[in-house]
Design a protein around this motif. Sequence first.
Motif, PDB file in Angstrom:
ATOM      1  N   THR A 214       3.359  10.486 -15.375  1.00  0.00           N
ATOM      2  CA  THR A 214       3.216  10.858 -16.788  1.00  0.00           C
ATOM      3  C   THR A 214       1.906  11.579 -17.066  1.00  0.00           C
ATOM      4  OG1 THR A 214       2.240   8.739 -17.434  1.00  0.00           O
ATOM      5  CG2 THR A 214       4.650   8.917 -17.547  1.00  0.00           C
ATOM      6  N   ALA A 215       0.905  11.383 -16.226  1.00  0.00           N
ATOM      7  CA  ALA A 215      -0.400  12.015 -16.429  1.00  0.00           C
ATOM      8  C   ALA A 215      -0.687  13.100 -15.396  1.00  0.00           C
ATOM      9  CB  ALA A 215      -1.496  10.955 -16.381  1.00  0.00           C
ATOM     10  N   HIS A 216       0.320  13.521 -14.651  1.00  0.00           N
ATOM     11  CA  HIS A 216       0.087  14.492 -13.580  1.00  0.00           C
ATOM     12  C   HIS A 216       1.051  15.659 -13.704  1.00  0.00           C
ATOM     13  CE1 HIS A 216      -1.143  15.977  -9.698  1.00  0.00           C
ATOM     14  NE2 HIS A 216      -2.051  15.015  -9.656  1.00  0.00           N
ATOM     15  N   TYR A 217       0.538  16.872 -13.591  1.00  0.00           N
ATOM     16  CA  TYR A 217       1.372  18.063 -13.745  1.00  0.00           C
ATOM     17  C   TYR A 217       2.181  18.403 -12.490  1.00  0.00           C
ATOM     18  CZ  TYR A 217      -2.163  20.605 -11.102  1.00  0.00           C
ATOM     19  OH  TYR A 217      -3.026  21.020 -10.116  1.00  0.00           O
ATOM     20  N   GLU A 218       1.740  17.940 -11.337  1.00  0.00           N
ATOM     21  CA  GLU A 218       2.480  18.168 -10.088  1.00  0.00           C
ATOM     22  C   GLU A 218       3.503  17.054  -9.895  1.00  0.00           C
ATOM     23  OE1 GLU A 218       2.338  20.541  -7.835  1.00  0.00           O
ATOM     24  OE2 GLU A 218       0.377  21.469  -7.956  1.00  0.00           O
ATOM     25  N   GLN A 219       4.588  17.375  -9.204  1.00  0.00           N
ATOM     26  CA  GLN A 219       5.565  16.347  -8.840  1.00  0.00           C
ATOM     27  C   GLN A 219       4.924  15.392  -7.836  1.00  0.00           C
ATOM     28  OE1 GLN A 219       8.636  15.994 -10.178  1.00  0.00           O
ATOM     29  NE2 GLN A 219       8.857  14.109  -9.021  1.00  0.00           N
ATOM     30  N   LEU A 220       5.035  14.102  -8.063  1.00  0.00           N
ATOM     31  CA  LEU A 220       4.468  13.102  -7.162  1.00  0.00           C
ATOM     32  C   LEU A 220       5.561  12.555  -6.258  1.00  0.00           C
ATOM     33  CD1 LEU A 220       2.145  11.151  -9.609  1.00  0.00           C
ATOM     34  CD2 LEU A 220       1.542  13.021  -8.064  1.00  0.00           C
ATOM     35  N   GLU A 221       5.233  12.473  -4.964  1.00  0.00           N
ATOM     36  CA  GLU A 221       6.202  12.014  -3.962  1.00  0.00           C
ATOM     37  C   GLU A 221       5.623  10.844  -3.178  1.00  0.00           C
ATOM     38  OE1 GLU A 221       8.397  13.694   0.075  1.00  0.00           O
ATOM     39  OE2 GLU A 221       6.923  14.950  -0.943  1.00  0.00           O
ATOM     40  N   ILE A 222       6.401   9.778  -3.064  1.00  0.00           N
ATOM     41  CA  ILE A 222       5.992   8.647  -2.230  1.00  0.00           C
ATOM     42  C   ILE A 222       6.217   9.045  -0.776  1.00  0.00           C
ATOM     43  CG2 ILE A 222       6.452   6.246  -1.607  1.00  0.00           C
ATOM     44  CD1 ILE A 222       7.565   5.926  -4.517  1.00  0.00           C
ATOM     45  N   LEU A 223       5.138   9.018   0.010  1.00  0.00           N
ATOM     46  CA  LEU A 223       5.226   9.381   1.427  1.00  0.00           C
ATOM     47  C   LEU A 223       5.471   8.174   2.313  1.00  0.00           C
ATOM     48  CD1 LEU A 223       2.252  11.895   1.653  1.00  0.00           C
ATOM     49  CD2 LEU A 223       4.685  12.420   1.379  1.00  0.00           C
ATOM     50  N   VAL A 224       4.704   7.102   2.068  1.00  0.00           N
ATOM     51  CA  VAL A 224       4.741   5.914   2.926  1.00  0.00           C
ATOM     52  C   VAL A 224       4.436   4.691   2.078  1.00  0.00           C
ATOM     53  CG1 VAL A 224       3.621   4.747   4.872  1.00  0.00           C
ATOM     54  CG2 VAL A 224       3.895   7.212   4.927  1.00  0.00           C
ATOM     55  N   THR A 225       5.084   3.578   2.409  1.00  0.00           N
ATOM     56  CA  THR A 225       4.696   2.278   1.854  1.00  0.00           C
ATOM     57  C   THR A 225       4.566   1.306   3.016  1.00  0.00           C
ATOM     58  OG1 THR A 225       6.974   1.534   1.504  1.00  0.00           O
ATOM     59  CG2 THR A 225       5.896   2.677  -0.333  1.00  0.00           C
ATOM     60  N   ALA A 226       3.675   0.339   2.860  1.00  0.00           N
ATOM     61  CA  ALA A 226       3.472  -0.670   3.900  1.00  0.00           C
ATOM     62  C   ALA A 226       3.028  -1.974   3.252  1.00  0.00           C
ATOM     63  CB  ALA A 226       2.418  -0.203   4.903  1.00  0.00           C
ATOM     64  N   SER A 227       3.464  -3.083   3.783  1.00  0.00           N
ATOM     65  CA  SER A 227       2.983  -4.386   3.327  1.00  0.00           C
ATOM     66  C   SER A 227       1.521  -4.518   3.713  1.00  0.00           C
ATOM     67  CB  SER A 227       3.784  -5.507   3.991  1.00  0.00           C
ATOM     68  OG  SER A 227       5.131  -5.428   3.619  1.00  0.00           O
ATOM     69  N   GLY A 228       0.762  -5.213   2.896  1.00  0.00           N
ATOM     70  CA  GLY A 228      -0.624  -5.428   3.267  1.00  0.00           C
ATOM     71  C   GLY A 228      -1.559  -5.587   2.095  1.00  0.00           C
ATOM     72  N   GLY A 229      -1.206  -5.066   0.942  1.00  0.00           N
ATOM     73  CA  GLY A 229      -2.019  -5.251  -0.251  1.00  0.00           C
ATOM     74  C   GLY A 229      -3.431  -4.706  -0.122  1.00  0.00           C
TER      75      GLY A 229
ATOM     76  N   VAL B 196       0.875  -1.162   0.000  1.00  0.00           N
ATOM     77  CA  VAL B 196       0.000   0.000   0.000  1.00  0.00           C
ATOM     78  C   VAL B 196       0.914   1.214   0.000  1.00  0.00           C
ATOM     79  CG1 VAL B 196      -1.691   1.307   1.349  1.00  0.00           C
ATOM     80  CG2 VAL B 196      -1.874  -1.179   1.183  1.00  0.00           C
ATOM     81  N   TYR B 197       0.561   2.199  -0.809  1.00  0.00           N
ATOM     82  CA  TYR B 197       1.370   3.414  -0.871  1.00  0.00           C
ATOM     83  C   TYR B 197       0.516   4.648  -0.645  1.00  0.00           C
ATOM     84  CZ  TYR B 197      -0.568   3.641  -5.594  1.00  0.00           C
ATOM     85  OH  TYR B 197      -1.424   3.671  -6.655  1.00  0.00           O
ATOM     86  N   PHE B 198       1.149   5.671  -0.138  1.00  0.00           N
ATOM     87  CA  PHE B 198       0.578   7.011  -0.050  1.00  0.00           C
ATOM     88  C   PHE B 198       1.466   7.879  -0.940  1.00  0.00           C
ATOM     89  CE2 PHE B 198      -1.256   5.036   3.511  1.00  0.00           C
ATOM     90  CZ  PHE B 198      -2.185   5.857   4.147  1.00  0.00           C
ATOM     91  N   ILE B 199       0.903   8.446  -1.999  1.00  0.00           N
ATOM     92  CA  ILE B 199       1.645   9.314  -2.906  1.00  0.00           C
ATOM     93  C   ILE B 199       0.976  10.681  -2.897  1.00  0.00           C
ATOM     94  CG2 ILE B 199       2.202   9.789  -5.327  1.00  0.00           C
ATOM     95  CD1 ILE B 199       2.601   6.815  -5.743  1.00  0.00           C
ATOM     96  N   ARG B 200       1.775  11.713  -2.635  1.00  0.00           N
ATOM     97  CA  ARG B 200       1.245  13.088  -2.575  1.00  0.00           C
ATOM     98  C   ARG B 200       1.567  13.816  -3.875  1.00  0.00           C
ATOM     99  NH1 ARG B 200       3.486  16.098   2.191  1.00  0.00           N
ATOM    100  NH2 ARG B 200       5.351  16.079   0.906  1.00  0.00           N
ATOM    101  N   ALA B 201       0.593  14.581  -4.348  1.00  0.00           N
ATOM    102  CA  ALA B 201       0.771  15.421  -5.528  1.00  0.00           C
ATOM    103  C   ALA B 201       1.165  16.823  -5.071  1.00  0.00           C
ATOM    104  CB  ALA B 201      -0.517  15.486  -6.341  1.00  0.00           C
ATOM    105  N   GLY B 202       2.376  17.237  -5.409  1.00  0.00           N
ATOM    106  CA  GLY B 202       2.842  18.564  -5.020  1.00  0.00           C
ATOM    107  C   GLY B 202       3.180  18.627  -3.544  1.00  0.00           C
TER     108      GLY B 202
END
Length: 71
Positions: free
Chosen positions: A33-48, A5-11
Amino acid sequence: MPEYVYFIRAGKDGPIKIGVADDVERRRATLQTAHYEQLEILVTASGGFPLEKRLHAQFSDSRLVGEWFAP
């Protein structure tokens, strides 16, 4: 292959996507590729998908559209 599971923030202060991927960086790059803001991975966690479903319910009051949530 494990799923994360990921949390990705736009801008800097933008909305946050909560999703699932087996390769989170590849998923971020695909979304980018489809987003004008820079995307940043905030958190990842196992769990699906089971964890993603719980998180979507937990943050449902902040849902903007689809899998995007207010920060």
